[in-house]
Structure formats: C-alpha cells, structure tokens
Write a protein that holds these residues in place. Structure first.
Motif, mmCIF file in Angstrom:
data_model
loop_
_atom_site.group_PDB
_atom_site.id
_atom_site.type_symbol
_atom_site.label_atom_id
_atom_site.label_comp_id
_atom_site.label_asym_id
_atom_site.label_seq_id
_atom_site.Cartn_x
_atom_site.Cartn_y
_atom_site.Cartn_z
ATOM 1 N N LEU A 31 4.230 -7.735 4.904
ATOM 2 C CA LEU A 31 2.791 -8.139 4.654
ATOM 3 C C LEU A 31 1.961 -8.719 5.315
ATOM 4 O O LEU A 31 0.913 -8.218 5.251
ATOM 5 C CB LEU A 31 3.417 -7.649 3.401
ATOM 6 C CG LEU A 31 3.513 -6.702 2.428
ATOM 7 C CD1 LEU A 31 3.603 -7.250 0.371
ATOM 8 C CD2 LEU A 31 2.632 -5.584 2.036
ATOM 9 N N ALA A 35 -1.024 -7.278 7.268
ATOM 10 C CA ALA A 35 -2.630 -8.032 6.628
ATOM 11 C C ALA A 35 -3.190 -8.710 7.703
ATOM 12 O O ALA A 35 -4.778 -8.680 8.206
ATOM 13 C CB ALA A 35 -2.388 -8.665 6.307
ATOM 14 N N TRP A 74 -10.130 -7.512 -0.679
ATOM 15 C CA TRP A 74 -9.691 -7.001 -0.992
ATOM 16 C C TRP A 74 -8.351 -8.338 0.350
ATOM 17 O O TRP A 74 -7.378 -9.088 -0.326
ATOM 18 C CB TRP A 74 -7.636 -6.301 -1.271
ATOM 19 C CG TRP A 74 -7.769 -4.870 -0.237
ATOM 20 C CD1 TRP A 74 -8.857 -4.345 0.014
ATOM 21 C CD2 TRP A 74 -7.307 -5.083 0.526
ATOM 22 N NE1 TRP A 74 -8.992 -3.698 1.359
ATOM 23 C CE2 TRP A 74 -7.141 -3.901 1.747
ATOM 24 C CE3 TRP A 74 -5.855 -6.438 0.849
ATOM 25 C CZ2 TRP A 74 -6.448 -4.032 2.748
ATOM 26 C CZ3 TRP A 74 -5.372 -5.888 1.909
ATOM 27 C CH2 TRP A 74 -5.557 -4.767 2.829
ATOM 28 N N PHE A 78 -5.422 -11.343 -0.868
ATOM 29 C CA PHE A 78 -4.638 -10.993 -1.192
ATOM 30 C C PHE A 78 -3.443 -12.601 0.610
ATOM 31 O O PHE A 78 -2.560 -12.419 0.016
ATOM 32 C CB PHE A 78 -3.794 -9.598 0.140
ATOM 33 C CG PHE A 78 -2.583 -9.080 0.206
ATOM 34 C CD1 PHE A 78 -2.321 -9.436 -1.055
ATOM 35 C CD2 PHE A 78 -2.338 -8.743 1.171
ATOM 36 C CE1 PHE A 78 -0.427 -8.767 -0.935
ATOM 37 C CE2 PHE A 78 -0.832 -8.606 1.875
ATOM 38 C CZ PHE A 78 -0.111 -8.249 0.979
ATOM 39 N N SER A 263 4.200 0.127 -9.389
ATOM 40 C CA SER A 263 3.447 -0.347 -8.575
ATOM 41 C C SER A 263 1.864 0.593 -7.919
ATOM 42 O O SER A 263 1.020 0.523 -7.816
ATOM 43 C CB SER A 263 3.729 -0.892 -7.955
ATOM 44 O OG SER A 263 4.717 -0.023 -7.293
ATOM 45 N N LEU A 267 -2.370 0.522 -7.744
ATOM 46 C CA LEU A 267 -2.643 1.496 -6.790
ATOM 47 C C LEU A 267 -3.225 3.267 -6.685
ATOM 48 O O LEU A 267 -4.171 2.433 -6.368
ATOM 49 C CB LEU A 267 -1.836 2.111 -5.563
ATOM 50 C CG LEU A 267 -1.876 2.886 -4.442
ATOM 51 C CD1 LEU A 267 -2.666 1.663 -3.569
ATOM 52 C CD2 LEU A 267 -0.342 3.232 -3.481
ATOM 53 N N TRP A 323 -5.628 -4.967 -6.473
ATOM 54 C CA TRP A 323 -4.741 -4.536 -4.486
ATOM 55 C C TRP A 323 -3.943 -4.736 -4.523
ATOM 56 O O TRP A 323 -2.402 -4.355 -3.463
ATOM 57 C CB TRP A 323 -5.888 -4.467 -3.490
ATOM 58 C CG TRP A 323 -7.181 -3.103 -3.593
ATOM 59 C CD1 TRP A 323 -8.098 -2.944 -3.775
ATOM 60 C CD2 TRP A 323 -6.308 -2.258 -3.068
ATOM 61 N NE1 TRP A 323 -8.578 -1.455 -3.317
ATOM 62 C CE2 TRP A 323 -7.231 -0.414 -2.378
ATOM 63 C CE3 TRP A 323 -4.888 -1.945 -2.285
ATOM 64 C CZ2 TRP A 323 -7.348 0.207 -2.542
ATOM 65 C CZ3 TRP A 323 -5.383 0.053 -1.973
ATOM 66 C CH2 TRP A 323 -6.124 0.178 -1.399
ATOM 67 N N CYS A 324 -3.539 -6.442 -5.017
ATOM 68 C CA CYS A 324 -2.263 -7.497 -4.119
ATOM 69 C C CYS A 324 -1.082 -7.144 -4.832
ATOM 70 O O CYS A 324 -0.744 -6.884 -4.580
ATOM 71 C CB CYS A 324 -3.263 -8.798 -5.360
ATOM 72 S SG CYS A 324 -4.201 -9.462 -3.815
ATOM 73 N N LEU A 327 0.046 -3.844 -3.738
ATOM 74 C CA LEU A 327 0.657 -3.929 -2.184
ATOM 75 C C LEU A 327 1.799 -5.005 -2.503
ATOM 76 O O LEU A 327 2.857 -3.992 -1.459
ATOM 77 C CB LEU A 327 -0.320 -4.731 -1.472
ATOM 78 C CG LEU A 327 -2.003 -4.460 -0.749
ATOM 79 C CD1 LEU A 327 -2.687 -4.733 -0.175
ATOM 80 C CD2 LEU A 327 -1.658 -3.189 -0.261
ATOM 81 N N GLY A 331 5.370 -3.421 -1.189
ATOM 82 C CA GLY A 331 6.257 -4.071 -0.240
ATOM 83 C C GLY A 331 7.467 -3.968 -0.361
ATOM 84 O O GLY A 331 8.664 -3.931 -0.410
#
Length: 423
Positions: A31, A35, A74, A78, A263, A267, A323-324, A327, A331
C-alpha cells in the motif's frame, strides 16, 4: 579437512514487516509503494491542473484536474495512517530513546540535509526560471538559493518549509508530539492509544472517527484559514489525527478484523461520496453556487463562499476516512504476500519520495514547451522522471553507504561468510 563457506544470514526486514498478532503485514508495504506511485502521478498532473500557479502548461486538462482533486481527498491522509501503523509496529520493539533515534536517522537527517541542500534548490530554481525571475544557469543561481525565505517570496527553503518535503517535517514533529501516547511507561502495560482503541472495535464506532477531523477541517475553512490547507489540501491538525488513527487501528487486532470484514462497505461509501463531491466541485452534473469551484467548459475558477465550503470540508473528512479504511481492508484481503519486488520497492520508497517532485519539475519545464498534446506531455514527463529517479537510485543511492545514510536507508553490511570445518 574441508572448509565450507556459508553466506551470512540476511538482516531482518524493515520494521514495517514485523509480524503482528495477525501475521506479517506485507500489505502495508504494498500500500505504501502504491501510494507513493500515486503521489508521483499526482505531482505530474499538477502541471496540467486548473489550480496550478507555478510551472504549468498553458492549456489545462479537465481530466488531470479531476484526477488530482480525487487524489487530494485521501492520499496524504492515507500516508499518515500508514505512518501511524508503522509507529505502532516499531514501538513494540523500541524504548522511547531508540524510537527518537530512529526517527532522527530515518526522517530528520534526510529531510534536512538532502531536502534542504539537494532536492529543494532545483525545485525552487525551476519555479524562478519558469516565472522569469532568473535567467542564470543552475550552478550560477545556486548561491542565491540562500537569499530570503521561499515561503515569503525568497529562495531559501530549509527542511520542508514551502516544498513537498513538508510531509517528512510533519511526520517527525508528530512523532515527538504523540510520543507520550505511543509508549507503555509501565511494563507490562498498554499505551494510552492502545487503551482507547477498545472503544472503536465495531464498525459504527470506527467509522465515527471522521467526526473530529470534519469539525477541525470545517473550522479552519469557516475561520478563513484555508491558506493553511496548501499542504496536500488538508490542515496540519487533521493530519495529526490521521497519524494517531493509524496507531490505534494497528494496536488492536479486532479493529483490523472489523476493517477487513467491512472493507467493501467502506469502499462503496467512499466511491459514492467521492462521485457526489467531484461532480459538484467541477459542476459536471451538480452546480451549486459557492460550492462548484470550476467551470469545465472554460476552466474558470468560480467564486468561493467560506461558509458553504466549510460544509464541504466536513464532507471531505468523512470521505478521506472511508477511503483509508477501504484501502486497508482491500490490502488485507488481496495484498498480504511477499516477493522480491516488494522487498526492492519498499526500500526505495523514501529515496524515491525525496527525489520525485524536483525531477518532475525539471523534466516538465522542458516538456511543456513542446507543441504536442497534453496526453503525450504527461506520459513523457511521467516516463522520463520515473526513469531518471530509478537510475539515480539504483546506480548511486542504493550502492553507496554514505548516500544510503543521507537518504534514510540502513547501511549495507559487507557480505560475511561463516566458515565451517568439515573433517
């Protein structure tokens, strides 16, 4: 009697890979790598964005403007969440003194020495060259880098002040500010943040953590302090909360399980709210007075009402946190594996970050003068910048110990061999 040589055992991987109660967190490395690549493309798109006021293409791109606005919702929150997670994973094996020492070595030294004297000068020089505030070559101009503060219209950009190195500056400061909340001062015991994590184990309580951030972000806007949001389009107090949240999430395995389980829900919420935000921000479907910031047909920036936009800032707090969580959950489900690519890329992240924006500016300055389409320019800037960064990293930084130290990497120990005597 024969001598048998065995290669020495490899050093333990970087602290992001320490095994937690739920197993190794390889997905955090993936991630983080993804990122930083996203940030790379965001900074490339900045040259073509409607908001950009320095080093920009004459013709702006609505597609890249929307992409950058989406990322700013985000991407830096993040990063701070991942950084908070790394703090927890490392703090279990360190005392406070060792923690501070590692932050000085990994963050402070690279951001001050490399940031101030190596990557910030070309970053500032290209801006001055683009705005015709200098016509000198870089070497002739370099001594004037120390004239006046960059943030006040001058040239000198120490540490992260006024440039993209601000993230490392904030990360170091936040690590010291929250140190009393990170460490267990009684043994055995739990840190303060570990204790309060018990209140956020169910999805509703966990989701509600956006509330302090939304209030803070809205207050900054309402009070006319929007200029403070220039760093990734967020305020520093909100970043502090995201940083602490990363620690909270990884100090409690039940929270991690909650994120993984829900999750998909996070999302869906993030995508739905983001679609609503972007369509109204750019007036694609919804045009709301004082909220819609751009007219895509003309590229014009529309008037801003601080009260109306304060509500939007609160809305962004919810989107960023969703979003955090989404993701992290994705992951956990799909990226928790290891291979040589992860090992190589994970080690390269910090040097890549330190180099990327200055090189994007340097390449972009020449490419935007071409008489060709935005797509070709953006692709050229991305490919050339990435290639130059990776060549510098592979040929110099990765192989020379003094450069590894300056770029926050562990030194490479000489290969040792264990000699066994076999009769």
């Amino acid at each position: 009697m024969k001598q048998i040589e065995l290669p020495a055992k490899k050093e333990q991987d970087h602290f992001q890979n320490f095994a937690g109660p739920m197993g190794r967190h390889y997905y955090l490395d993936w991630l983080r790598v993804m990122a930083i690549l996203f940030v790379f493309f965001v900074h490339g798109s900045k040259i073509f964005d409607y908001h950009t006021t320095v080093v920009f293409n004459v013709v702006r791109s609505p597609v890249l403007s929307i992409f950058r606005e989406f990322a700013l919702l985000w991407i830096m929150p993040f990063f701070f969440v991942i950084s908070g997670a790394a703090v927890y994973l490392a703090s279990r094996f360190q005392k406070a003194g060792g923690f501070i020492k590692s932050k000085v070595r990994r963050i402070l030294i690279p951001s001050i020495l490399v940031g101030t004297f190596v990557v910030n000068p070309p970053y500032v020089y290209i801006e001055k060259l683009f705005n015709q505030k200098t016509t000198s070559s870089f070497l002739d101009w370099y001594p004037s880098f120390f004239d006046g503060l960059y943030a006040a219209g001058g040239n000198f950009a120490p540490w992260g002040m006024g440039t993209y190195i601000w993230y490392l500056q904030f990360l170091f400061i936040y690590s010291l500010l929250l140190l009393p909340l990170f460490f267990r001062f009684r043994n055995p015991g739990k840190s303060f943040l570990e204790k309060i994590s018990l209140f956020f184990e169910n999805p509703w309580a966990l989701g509600s953590l956006f509330l302090p951030i939304s209030v803070i972000a809205a207050a900054f806007e309402y009070k006319g302090l929007s200029y403070i949001r220039t760093m990734g389009n967020w305020d520093p107090v909100s970043y502090l909360f995201f940083f602490a949240y990363g620690y909270i999430v990884y100090s409690n395995t039940k929270i991690q399980k909650t994120i993984k389980t829900h999750s998909t829900l996070f999302l869906i919420i993030a995508l739905s709210l983001t679609g609503l935000y972007l369509t109204s921000h750019f007036g694609i479907i919804l045009k709301i007075q004082s909220v819609t910031r751009h007219d895509l047909s003309t590229g014009a920036v529309l008037p801003l009402n601080h009260i109306g936009f304060a509500v939007i800032q609160a809305f962004r707090g919810l989107m960023a946190w969703c979003w955090c969580l989404a993701l992290i959950g994705i992951g956990q489900r799909f990226l928790n594996f290891n291979n040589s690519v992860r090992t190589y890329a994970n080690e390269a992240v910090l040097p890549f970050y330190l180099l990327h924006h200055s090189l994007i500016y340097m390449v972009g300055f020449y490419v935007i003068a071409w008489n060709t389409s935005i797509g070709i320019k953006f692709l050229t800037i991305s490919v050339l910048s990435f290639t130059i960064i990776m060549v510098i990293y592979e040929v110099l930084i990765r192989r020379i110990n003094i450069l590894r130290i300056l770029f926050g990497m562990a030194t490479k120990a000489p290969k040792k061999r264990i000699i066994l005597f076999h009769v």
